[in-house]
Design a protein around this motif. Structure first.
Motif, short mmCIF file in Angstrom:
data_model
loop_
_atom_site.label_atom_id
_atom_site.label_comp_id
_atom_site.label_asym_id
_atom_site.label_seq_id
_atom_site.Cartn_x
_atom_site.Cartn_y
_atom_site.Cartn_z
N ASP A 162 70.09 20.46 -85.20
CA ASP A 162 68.74 20.10 -84.77
C ASP A 162 68.36 21.02 -83.62
O ASP A 162 69.10 21.12 -82.64
N VAL A 163 67.23 21.69 -83.75
CA VAL A 163 66.74 22.56 -82.68
C VAL A 163 65.53 21.90 -82.04
O VAL A 163 64.49 21.73 -82.68
N ALA A 164 65.68 21.47 -80.79
CA ALA A 164 64.60 20.78 -80.08
C ALA A 164 63.52 21.78 -79.65
O ALA A 164 63.73 23.00 -79.67
N SER A 165 62.39 21.26 -79.24
CA SER A 165 61.27 22.12 -78.82
C SER A 165 61.62 22.93 -77.58
O SER A 165 61.02 23.99 -77.36
N ASP A 166 62.59 22.47 -76.78
CA ASP A 166 63.00 23.24 -75.60
C ASP A 166 64.13 24.22 -75.90
O ASP A 166 64.66 24.87 -75.01
N LEU A 223 75.75 12.30 -93.33
CA LEU A 223 75.17 12.02 -92.02
C LEU A 223 73.92 11.19 -92.20
O LEU A 223 73.38 11.06 -93.31
N SER A 224 73.44 10.64 -91.09
CA SER A 224 72.10 10.09 -91.00
C SER A 224 71.58 10.40 -89.60
O SER A 224 72.16 9.95 -88.61
N ALA A 225 70.53 11.21 -89.53
CA ALA A 225 70.01 11.66 -88.24
C ALA A 225 68.49 11.71 -88.28
O ALA A 225 67.90 12.13 -89.28
N ARG A 226 67.87 11.30 -87.21
CA ARG A 226 66.42 11.36 -87.06
C ARG A 226 66.05 12.72 -86.46
O ARG A 226 66.51 13.08 -85.38
N ILE A 227 65.23 13.48 -87.19
CA ILE A 227 64.70 14.74 -86.69
C ILE A 227 63.29 14.48 -86.20
O ILE A 227 62.43 14.05 -86.97
#
Length: 277
Positions: A162-166, A223-227
């Motif tokens: 996951d690549v965050a906005s920051d 997996l289970s992840a919220r993007i």
């Protein structure tokens, strides 16, 4: 901290083993021993536990992202681009660190994946456009690479991040496959498996002819992840995980070519579910 804690997890394992490995009458009131099967899971980033009767859950659909050379290296969901070949020289210092999912099973304590931004230059990383709505990735991502190795054996590691906005990069899951074990069986698996079925049997062992482009498929761990909205999905490819896996070939100036675009492109199938607002 994990919830439930380690003691509760171990107690659940013992109950499960008592049901199916001991020659005793199972407790019919214990859900673990029930003929009605279910699976409970928590979604990273959401924190809520859910119980379903089927895995992956029914509201999940596979979304195909193509590995492309566009705008640097990108994950694109549109029509594949013109064919291209990208060479990757293996960086044998690439690593998931000392507190990974494997170390915790050997008494290594809690799993802690630091910001993986510093690993990006050691791998091939393909990044999607920012998501326009929250989405859950729940299930087994499957990667199919058009790949030609300059060695008869080796290992391919694939990571979903996951690549965050920051710019912060967070590990989500991974898959790994030894190239000599790439053969996909024509026979059905003995039980349900996600993605292609590789027996890993001795009879299916086959060195990879150097320089020949083949499709190499591997399944990532579930997996289970919220993007979150504005975040991006990244798939990173490497040929080593230092301190975790033993190198199949000694560190060398070696690597592989990845085929992008064209009629038979490299891609990743992501179990995707958009969250309704």
């Amino acid at each position: 901290l994990a919830s439930p804690d380690m003691a509760a997890q171990e107690e659940t394992l013992l109950r499960f083993f008592d049901c199916y490995l001991k020659d005793v009458q199972p407790n019919p009131t214990d859900r673990l021993c029930s003929a009605s099967k279910s699976i409970s899971y928590a979604t990273l980033g959401d924190g809520q536990w859910q119980t379903v009767g089927k895995w992956p859950p029914q509201n999940v659909n596979l979304k195909r992202f193509y590995l492309t050379p566009d705008k640097g290296l990108a994950l694109g969901s549109g029509t594949p681009t013109a064919p291209a070949t990208l060479h990757y020289r293996i960086d044998f210092d690439a690593t998931t660190g000392p507190a990974n999912r494997w170390a915790t099973q050997n008494g290594g304590g809690d799993v802690v994946y630091d910001n993986r931004t510093g690993q990006a230059g050691k791998m091939l990383s393909f990044t999607s456009a920012p998501l326009t709505a929250d989405a859950d990735v729940t299930g087994h991502p499957v990667v199919a690479l058009k790949l030609a190795s300059d060695q008869p054996d080796g290992v391919v590691h694939a990571y979903m991040e996951d690549v965050a906005s920051d710019g912060r990069v967070t590990y989500l899951t991974e898959g790994v496959l030894r190239l000599s074990r790439r053969k996909i069986s024509a026979s059905p698996p003995p039980y349900w498996q996600a993605g292609p079925f590789q027996t890993l049997a001795r009879a299916d062992y086959a060195p990879m002819p150097p320089g020949r482009m083949e499709t190499v498929s591997l399944v990532m761990f579930p997996l289970s992840a919220r993007i979150k909205t504005g975040h991006r999905i990244r798939v990173s490819i490497s040929g080593a995980d230092a301190g975790v896996y033993q190198d199949v070939v000694p560190p060398c100036a070696c690597g592989f070519d990845v085929g992008l675009g064209g009629a038979d492109p490299s891609y990743v199938d992501v179990p995707f579910h958009l969250i309704a607002r």
